[in-house]
Scaffold this motif. Structure first.
Motif, PDB file in Angstrom:
ATOM      1  N   LEU A  24      40.207 -26.360  15.973  1.00 43.54           N
ATOM      2  CA  LEU A  24      39.178 -26.924  15.100  1.00 43.54           C
ATOM      3  C   LEU A  24      37.796 -26.813  15.748  1.00 43.54           C
ATOM      4  O   LEU A  24      36.812 -26.462  15.095  1.00 43.54           O
ATOM      5  CB  LEU A  24      39.495 -28.381  14.784  1.00 43.54           C
ATOM      6  CG  LEU A  24      40.656 -28.643  13.824  1.00 43.54           C
ATOM      7  CD1 LEU A  24      40.980 -30.134  13.767  1.00 43.54           C
ATOM      8  CD2 LEU A  24      40.336 -28.119  12.428  1.00 43.54           C
ATOM      9  N   ALA A  25      37.742 -27.099  17.045  1.00 41.76           N
ATOM     10  CA  ALA A  25      36.472 -26.997  17.754  1.00 41.76           C
ATOM     11  C   ALA A  25      36.019 -25.542  17.853  1.00 41.76           C
ATOM     12  O   ALA A  25      34.839 -25.227  17.649  1.00 41.76           O
ATOM     13  CB  ALA A  25      36.589 -27.611  19.142  1.00 41.76           C
ATOM     14  N   ALA A  26      36.953 -24.646  18.180  1.00 41.56           N
ATOM     15  CA  ALA A  26      36.607 -23.236  18.329  1.00 41.56           C
ATOM     16  C   ALA A  26      36.111 -22.630  17.022  1.00 41.56           C
ATOM     17  O   ALA A  26      35.287 -21.701  17.030  1.00 41.56           O
ATOM     18  CB  ALA A  26      37.812 -22.450  18.834  1.00 41.56           C
ATOM     19  N   HIS A  27      36.579 -23.163  15.882  1.00 41.23           N
ATOM     20  CA  HIS A  27      36.145 -22.661  14.577  1.00 41.23           C
ATOM     21  C   HIS A  27      35.005 -23.495  13.996  1.00 41.23           C
ATOM     22  O   HIS A  27      34.689 -23.385  12.810  1.00 41.23           O
ATOM     23  CB  HIS A  27      37.328 -22.626  13.608  1.00 41.23           C
ATOM     24  CG  HIS A  27      38.311 -21.530  13.901  1.00 41.23           C
ATOM     25  ND1 HIS A  27      39.310 -21.660  14.847  1.00 41.23           N
ATOM     26  CD2 HIS A  27      38.420 -20.275  13.403  1.00 41.23           C
ATOM     27  CE1 HIS A  27      40.013 -20.539  14.894  1.00 41.23           C
ATOM     28  NE2 HIS A  27      39.494 -19.689  14.035  1.00 41.23           N
ATOM     29  N   ASP A  28      34.401 -24.326  14.834  1.00 37.37           N
ATOM     30  CA  ASP A  28      33.213 -25.096  14.447  1.00 37.37           C
ATOM     31  C   ASP A  28      33.469 -25.987  13.236  1.00 37.37           C
ATOM     32  O   ASP A  28      32.685 -26.022  12.283  1.00 37.37           O
ATOM     33  CB  ASP A  28      32.032 -24.163  14.166  1.00 37.37           C
ATOM     34  CG  ASP A  28      30.705 -24.912  14.147  1.00 37.37           C
ATOM     35  OD1 ASP A  28      30.582 -25.919  14.862  1.00 37.37           O
ATOM     36  OD2 ASP A  28      29.782 -24.488  13.415  1.00 37.37           O
ATOM     37  N   ALA A  29      34.577 -26.726  13.276  1.00 30.86           N
ATOM     38  CA  ALA A  29      34.890 -27.642  12.181  1.00 30.86           C
ATOM     39  C   ALA A  29      33.993 -28.873  12.248  1.00 30.86           C
ATOM     40  O   ALA A  29      33.608 -29.317  13.337  1.00 30.86           O
ATOM     41  CB  ALA A  29      36.350 -28.065  12.260  1.00 30.86           C
ATOM     42  N   PRO A  30      33.657 -29.461  11.115  1.00 28.86           N
ATOM     43  CA  PRO A  30      32.902 -30.729  11.131  1.00 28.86           C
ATOM     44  C   PRO A  30      33.744 -31.826  11.774  1.00 28.86           C
ATOM     45  O   PRO A  30      34.972 -31.756  11.789  1.00 28.86           O
ATOM     46  CB  PRO A  30      32.673 -31.016   9.642  1.00 28.86           C
ATOM     47  CG  PRO A  30      32.966 -29.746   8.924  1.00 28.86           C
ATOM     48  CD  PRO A  30      33.956 -28.998   9.754  1.00 28.86           C
ATOM     49  N   ARG A  31      33.069 -32.843  12.306  1.00 33.22           N
ATOM     50  CA  ARG A  31      33.772 -33.994  12.866  1.00 33.22           C
ATOM     51  C   ARG A  31      34.072 -35.010  11.779  1.00 33.22           C
ATOM     52  O   ARG A  31      33.357 -35.126  10.795  1.00 33.22           O
ATOM     53  CB  ARG A  31      32.919 -34.691  13.930  1.00 33.22           C
ATOM     54  CG  ARG A  31      32.951 -34.023  15.291  1.00 33.22           C
ATOM     55  CD  ARG A  31      32.413 -34.970  16.363  1.00 33.22           C
ATOM     56  NE  ARG A  31      33.301 -36.102  16.553  1.00 33.22           N
ATOM     57  CZ  ARG A  31      32.964 -37.378  16.363  1.00 33.22           C
ATOM     58  NH1 ARG A  31      31.752 -37.695  15.995  1.00 33.22           N
ATOM     59  NH2 ARG A  31      33.830 -38.342  16.571  1.00 33.22           N
ATOM     60  N   LEU A  32      35.152 -35.766  11.969  1.00 33.61           N
ATOM     61  CA  LEU A  32      35.470 -36.881  11.082  1.00 33.61           C
ATOM     62  C   LEU A  32      34.706 -38.107  11.563  1.00 33.61           C
ATOM     63  O   LEU A  32      35.236 -38.975  12.248  1.00 33.61           O
ATOM     64  CB  LEU A  32      36.979 -37.147  11.082  1.00 33.61           C
ATOM     65  CG  LEU A  32      37.838 -36.081  10.403  1.00 33.61           C
ATOM     66  CD1 LEU A  32      39.314 -36.416  10.568  1.00 33.61           C
ATOM     67  CD2 LEU A  32      37.479 -35.953   8.926  1.00 33.61           C
ATOM     68  N   VAL A  33      33.445 -38.172  11.191  1.00 35.74           N
ATOM     69  CA  VAL A  33      32.576 -39.242  11.679  1.00 35.74           C
ATOM     70  C   VAL A  33      32.940 -40.573  11.028  1.00 35.74           C
ATOM     71  O   VAL A  33      33.155 -41.581  11.703  1.00 35.74           O
ATOM     72  CB  VAL A  33      31.100 -38.892  11.404  1.00 35.74           C
ATOM     73  CG1 VAL A  33      30.187 -40.009  11.910  1.00 35.74           C
ATOM     74  CG2 VAL A  33      30.726 -37.568  12.066  1.00 35.74           C
ATOM     75  N   LEU A  34      33.014 -40.595   9.706  1.00 36.48           N
ATOM     76  CA  LEU A  34      33.260 -41.851   8.999  1.00 36.48           C
ATOM     77  C   LEU A  34      34.681 -42.361   9.192  1.00 36.48           C
ATOM     78  O   LEU A  34      34.918 -43.563   9.244  1.00 36.48           O
ATOM     79  CB  LEU A  34      32.985 -41.678   7.501  1.00 36.48           C
ATOM     80  CG  LEU A  34      31.537 -41.790   7.040  1.00 36.48           C
ATOM     81  CD1 LEU A  34      31.465 -41.693   5.532  1.00 36.48           C
ATOM     82  CD2 LEU A  34      30.900 -43.095   7.506  1.00 36.48           C
ATOM     83  N   ALA A  35      35.636 -41.471   9.298  1.00 33.63           N
ATOM     84  CA  ALA A  35      37.042 -41.875   9.404  1.00 33.63           C
ATOM     85  C   ALA A  35      37.444 -42.244  10.822  1.00 33.63           C
ATOM     86  O   ALA A  35      38.552 -42.767  11.028  1.00 33.63           O
ATOM     87  CB  ALA A  35      37.940 -40.751   8.887  1.00 33.63           C
ATOM     88  N   PHE A  36      36.585 -42.004  11.799  1.00 33.86           N
ATOM     89  CA  PHE A  36      36.956 -42.101  13.205  1.00 33.86           C
ATOM     90  C   PHE A  36      37.542 -43.470  13.568  1.00 33.86           C
ATOM     91  O   PHE A  36      38.629 -43.562  14.144  1.00 33.86           O
ATOM     92  CB  PHE A  36      35.732 -41.800  14.083  1.00 33.86           C
ATOM     93  CG  PHE A  36      36.047 -41.630  15.533  1.00 33.86           C
ATOM     94  CD1 PHE A  36      36.497 -40.419  16.016  1.00 33.86           C
ATOM     95  CD2 PHE A  36      35.880 -42.671  16.429  1.00 33.86           C
ATOM     96  CE1 PHE A  36      36.785 -40.242  17.363  1.00 33.86           C
ATOM     97  CE2 PHE A  36      36.169 -42.515  17.772  1.00 33.86           C
ATOM     98  CZ  PHE A  36      36.619 -41.290  18.238  1.00 33.86           C
ATOM     99  N   VAL A  37      36.842 -44.559  13.226  1.00 34.37           N
ATOM    100  CA  VAL A  37      37.320 -45.895  13.584  1.00 34.37           C
ATOM    101  C   VAL A  37      38.624 -46.209  12.859  1.00 34.37           C
ATOM    102  O   VAL A  37      39.553 -46.791  13.430  1.00 34.37           O
ATOM    103  CB  VAL A  37      36.249 -46.961  13.274  1.00 34.37           C
ATOM    104  CG1 VAL A  37      36.801 -48.371  13.483  1.00 34.37           C
ATOM    105  CG2 VAL A  37      35.018 -46.749  14.149  1.00 34.37           C
TER     106      VAL A  37
END
Length: 388
Positions: A76-89
């Motif tokens: 996911l990182a190597a393919h530059d995927a967005p982060r799950l910012v809102l779902a993280f907690v």
């Protein structure tokens, strides 16, 4: 059963087919509504593929082996995927708390809801209770089957969009600091809850203040035993740190370091090459520590200071790397005033990333606190004298 190579190829193919190639452009300067809509849609994509909560137990939609989780996060990182910012907690802290200390009813209510997009915020820190969290002053007094809560929470990331809150409040003011705290699940739509965003140094407003004025929380929303919330918080969030760090470390190793190498590619100075080599060595060490922590957690062999070692190592390595990126970026890096809303702390907007990296040396226990834990719990050194 698929082989590791087959699983990697599966993830790579999914990334190519599903990661939106224009997300950085569309999320740069996005409105709050656009950010929330994108985050929920991206989470739904990952959930449909079985990639949203790989660290959860199989009965709740996870069950992915640690080796495959490492592959997933690295691809996911190597393919530059967005982060799950809102779902993280929600997928990390709330889920861990529910799985370890929640009731069956609480798990049935919230775990499926999190997978359907329920957003959570952590209501721990207060204006005078940050690293010394046990000094919190928010109170919860019991009135029959309800607790009435008054107080204020600070640095609540994502609070503006949250549906539920993991809340620590003092239920026995006369008890020693850590013995009179209880742990609650609070509905953010409850009367008396007010959320105010805080604009930070890079122009974002993901930090919030939460004001609680006579907020009623049903006793059924108590996690664990009354007055034992400190123990719940330490047990669940301390163990979960390994899982969150696994993802963040893979992003630092694959996305962050790659961008740093690209930024340095026009420079032939041997000193730059030396710095890159040092970062690569440190990243390899951090990845090994994260892997060991997660595997040890699965076997029940996590040391008292292991999570602190990983958190300290990651946060300060992130700070050094983004600092070096800002140095290499020169004046041009200082003209970048906004970065994609769904990116992480290694977006390549080096000055903004460097400023943001300081966040990681403070929450979850400042670096000084982590060093104290490592010294006292990990190395068995004498405890520092208390002023209380």
């Amino acid at each position: 059963m698929t082989s590791p190579d087959e699983f990697r190829e599966h993830v790579r193919a999914w990334c190519v087919a599903n990661i939106p190639t224009d997300w950085r452009a569309t999320q740069t300067g996005a409105s709050e509504a656009e950010f929330v809509a994108f985050q929920k849609a991206w989470f739904a994509e990952l959930h449909a593929a079985g990639f949203a909560v790989p660290h959860w137990p199989a009965e709740w939609g996870g069950g992915m082996p640690v080796d495959e989780q490492i592959v997933l996060y690295s691809e996911l990182a190597a393919h530059d995927a967005p982060r799950l910012v809102l779902a993280f907690v929600g997928i990390h802290h709330a889920a861990s708390t529910l799985l370890v200390a929640g009731t069956d009813e609480q798990r049935r209510r919230h775990l499926p809801a999190i997978l359907d997009g329920e957003i959570w915020v952590q209501g721990f820190s207060e204006p005078e209770a940050g690293s010394d969290l046990a000094s919190l002053r928010t109170t919860a007094r019991r009135e029959g089957d309800t607790f009435v809560v008054d107080g204020q929470k600070l640095w609540a990331s994502g609070g503006l969009h949250a549906d539920w809150c993991l809340l620590l409040a003092r239920t026995d003011p006369g008890a020693p600091k850590r013995d009179g705290i209880s742990y609650f699940l609070m509905d953010m739509t409850s009367p008396g809850v007010e959320v105010r965003p805080i604009r930070n140094a890079v122009g974002d407003s993901h930090f919030c203040e939460i004001f609680l004025d006579g907020v009623e929380i049903p006793a059924a929303n108590l996690i664990g035993t009354e007055n034992q919330g400190w123990q719940v918080a330490q047990a669940t969030l301390g163990a979960e740190r390994g899982m969150t760090m696994l993802e963040l470390t893979e992003r630092l190793a694959n996305a962050g370091f790659r961008r740093l190498v690209q930024a340095c590619s026009p420079i032939t100075d041997a000193r730059v090459a030396d710095r890159l080599a040092q970062f690569e060595i440190e990243i390899a060490g951090l990845r090994g520590l994260c892997r060991d922590l997660v595997l040890s957690h699965d076997t029940g062999g996590v040391g008292a200071a292991d999570a602190s070692v990983v958190k300290l190592f990651y946060s300060e390595l992130l700070q050094r790397m983004t600092d070096f990126g800002a140095e290499i970026g020169g004046l041009a890096a200082h003209t970048t005033l906004v970065k994609p809303a769904s990116s992480g702390w290694e977006s390549g907007a080096w000055v903004l990333d460097f400023i943001g990296s300081w966040e990681w040396t403070i929450p979850g226990g400042a670096s000084e606190i982590q060093r104290t834990i490592i010294a006292e719990r990990g190395l068995g050194l004498p405890r520092e004298p208390s002023s209380v």
